[in-house]
Design a protein around this motif. Structure first.
Motif, PDB file in Angstrom:
ATOM      1  N   SER A  60      49.932  37.116  40.317  1.00  0.00           N
ATOM      2  CA  SER A  60      48.162  37.065  39.337  1.00  0.00           C
ATOM      3  C   SER A  60      46.970  36.568  40.837  1.00  0.00           C
ATOM      4  O   SER A  60      45.756  37.633  40.039  1.00  0.00           O
ATOM      5  CB  SER A  60      47.845  36.168  38.460  1.00  0.00           C
ATOM      6  OG  SER A  60      47.431  35.322  38.234  1.00  0.00           O
TER       7      SER A  60
ATOM      8  N   THR B 222      45.619  43.952  36.507  1.00  0.00           N
ATOM      9  CA  THR B 222      43.626  44.210  36.266  1.00  0.00           C
ATOM     10  C   THR B 222      43.847  43.147  35.539  1.00  0.00           C
ATOM     11  O   THR B 222      41.860  43.735  35.278  1.00  0.00           O
ATOM     12  CB  THR B 222      43.853  45.935  36.028  1.00  0.00           C
ATOM     13  OG1 THR B 222      44.946  45.553  34.791  1.00  0.00           O
ATOM     14  CG2 THR B 222      45.216  46.205  37.135  1.00  0.00           C
TER      15      THR B 222
ATOM     16  N   GLY C 242      42.138  42.888  48.677  1.00  0.00           N
ATOM     17  CA  GLY C 242      41.127  43.302  46.975  1.00  0.00           C
ATOM     18  C   GLY C 242      42.621  43.908  46.199  1.00  0.00           C
ATOM     19  O   GLY C 242      42.820  44.059  45.381  1.00  0.00           O
ATOM     20  N   ASP C 243      43.851  43.758  46.605  1.00  0.00           N
ATOM     21  CA  ASP C 243      44.549  44.358  46.006  1.00  0.00           C
ATOM     22  C   ASP C 243      45.158  43.115  44.835  1.00  0.00           C
ATOM     23  O   ASP C 243      45.737  41.901  45.872  1.00  0.00           O
ATOM     24  CB  ASP C 243      46.128  44.329  47.061  1.00  0.00           C
ATOM     25  CG  ASP C 243      46.156  45.232  47.664  1.00  0.00           C
ATOM     26  OD1 ASP C 243      44.635  46.118  47.669  1.00  0.00           O
ATOM     27  OD2 ASP C 243      46.068  46.194  49.066  1.00  0.00           O
ATOM     28  N   GLY C 244      45.611  43.595  43.993  1.00  0.00           N
ATOM     29  CA  GLY C 244      46.398  42.451  42.920  1.00  0.00           C
ATOM     30  C   GLY C 244      46.883  42.838  42.649  1.00  0.00           C
ATOM     31  O   GLY C 244      47.078  44.353  41.768  1.00  0.00           O
TER      32      GLY C 244
ATOM     33  N   GLY D 128      46.678  37.982  43.539  1.00  0.00           N
ATOM     34  CA  GLY D 128      46.141  39.086  44.592  1.00  0.00           C
ATOM     35  C   GLY D 128      45.693  38.848  45.979  1.00  0.00           C
ATOM     36  O   GLY D 128      46.089  37.857  46.522  1.00  0.00           O
ATOM     37  N   ARG D 129      44.734  39.525  47.140  1.00  0.00           N
ATOM     38  CA  ARG D 129      45.146  39.298  47.918  1.00  0.00           C
ATOM     39  C   ARG D 129      43.838  39.263  48.900  1.00  0.00           C
ATOM     40  O   ARG D 129      43.216  40.123  48.002  1.00  0.00           O
ATOM     41  CB  ARG D 129      45.868  40.484  48.784  1.00  0.00           C
ATOM     42  CG  ARG D 129      47.603  40.307  49.049  1.00  0.00           C
ATOM     43  CD  ARG D 129      48.300  41.083  49.773  1.00  0.00           C
ATOM     44  NE  ARG D 129      47.560  42.130  50.258  1.00  0.00           N
ATOM     45  CZ  ARG D 129      48.419  43.128  51.278  1.00  0.00           C
ATOM     46  NH1 ARG D 129      49.682  43.264  50.822  1.00  0.00           N
ATOM     47  NH2 ARG D 129      47.712  43.644  51.718  1.00  0.00           N
TER      48      ARG D 129
END
Length: 133
Positions: free
Chosen positions: A85, A96, A91-93, A87-88
């Motif tokens: 949860s 949501t 912005g990738d996760g 994320g990176r």
């Protein structure tokens, strides 16, 4: 088991530690799989993910007979879910931020607490724990 009704001897410490490490690894796997399934097949995926977590926590309790049998897989589950949860930086996760993710996070934690606070089954031949008997 012999006819005396006695419980088998407690397993060696190395076996118990290996069982707890194995349960923690299963917790990581169930947390990762649940994170993917609950979002992909909402709402049935959420139910499946929570049922899988509950089965692991309860199974750990019954397999070991201790609350540590719940804590070990729950720790792996929480670590897995929190890492997924986060994320990176790009912005990738995986999560949501919808209602399903919140129910999965808090529902899994609540299931772990419920399983950890369950009473153990009485041992045969032991006292019932009530006064007067």
């Amino acid at each position: 088991m012999s006819g005396s009704g006695a419980w088998p001897a407690r397993p060696p410490k190395a076996v118990r530690i290996a069982a707890y490490v194995g349960l923690a690894a299963l917790g990581v796997a169930v947390g990762a799989a649940g994170s993917l399934v609950q979002a992909a097949w909402f709402p049935l995926g959420l139910l499946l993910a929570l049922l899988g977590a509950a089965a692991l926590f309860y199974g750990g309790l019954r397999a070991t007979g201790t609350q540590l049998g719940v804590v070990a897989p729950a720790a792996g589950w929480v670590a897995s879910v929190l890492l997924l949860s986060a994320g990176r930086p790009e912005g990738d996760g995986l999560f949501t931020g919808g209602l399903g993710e919140i129910v999965f996070l808090f529902g899994g934690a609540a299931l772990a607490v419920m399983c950890a606070t369950m009473t153990r089954l009485p041992q045969p031949g032991g006292s019932s724990g009530r006064l007067g008997k």
